[in-house]
Write a protein that holds these residues in place. Sequence first.
Motif, PDB file in Angstrom:
ATOM      1  N   ASN A  98       9.877  32.584  22.232  1.00 35.00           N
ATOM      2  CA  ASN A  98       9.268  32.194  24.071  1.00 35.00           C
ATOM      3  C   ASN A  98       8.744  33.069  24.359  1.00 35.00           C
ATOM      4  O   ASN A  98       9.785  34.333  24.582  1.00 35.00           O
ATOM      5  N   GLN A 138      13.547  31.295  20.651  1.00 36.04           N
ATOM      6  CA  GLN A 138      12.984  30.937  19.778  1.00 36.04           C
ATOM      7  C   GLN A 138      11.646  31.000  19.840  1.00 36.04           C
ATOM      8  O   GLN A 138      10.661  30.481  19.622  1.00 36.04           O
ATOM      9  N   SER A 144      13.741  39.186  18.374  1.00 36.53           N
ATOM     10  CA  SER A 144      14.673  37.336  18.441  1.00 36.53           C
ATOM     11  C   SER A 144      15.004  36.614  17.320  1.00 36.53           C
ATOM     12  O   SER A 144      16.576  35.480  17.702  1.00 36.53           O
ATOM     13  N   LEU A 181      18.447  34.370  17.905  1.00 38.47           N
ATOM     14  CA  LEU A 181      18.951  33.162  18.338  1.00 38.47           C
ATOM     15  C   LEU A 181      19.962  32.513  17.923  1.00 38.47           C
ATOM     16  O   LEU A 181      21.229  32.004  17.587  1.00 38.47           O
TER      17      LEU A 181
END
Length: 153
Positions: A19, A17, A73, A77
């Motif tokens: 982060n 996400q 990423s 995901l």
Amino acid sequence: MLEIQQSAPNFVLYDAQENLHQLSDYRDQWLVIYFYPKDNTPGCTKEACALRDDSAAFADIKTKVVGISTDNSKSHLNFSQKQSIPFTLLADPEGKISAAYGALFKLGPIKFCKRHSFIIDPAGKIAKIYRTVSPGLHSQELLRDLQVLQKID
């Protein structure tokens, strides 16, 4: 080469996400870091799903699980959604963290993670190193070793 009781190399990586996570986020708790070659491949899916299926057992012994690969990423995901992965997957596209843990394989421009795992204790020290991992059996191996390390009956 990393050794038992050595401080674990720090990492600052993005999750699926976007982060940011770093080793200090997991201070004062047990942590499994597992490196794996590629999202959505048979062995990596088998390993991730075994860890997923044992996620309640890891939670019961207050242990976080983090997967790291050189995928980005967006790939993480897709993989985590497709396989209902409940734990964090971190992107190491440059391979710097994988290299720091001795888990990076490079062949010319091609680079990916070797299937290596580490148990990190609450003080941030390496408690156990796995350089040979069987994707379908590793989750149970980690749980057994964590119980011994934590002295759980």
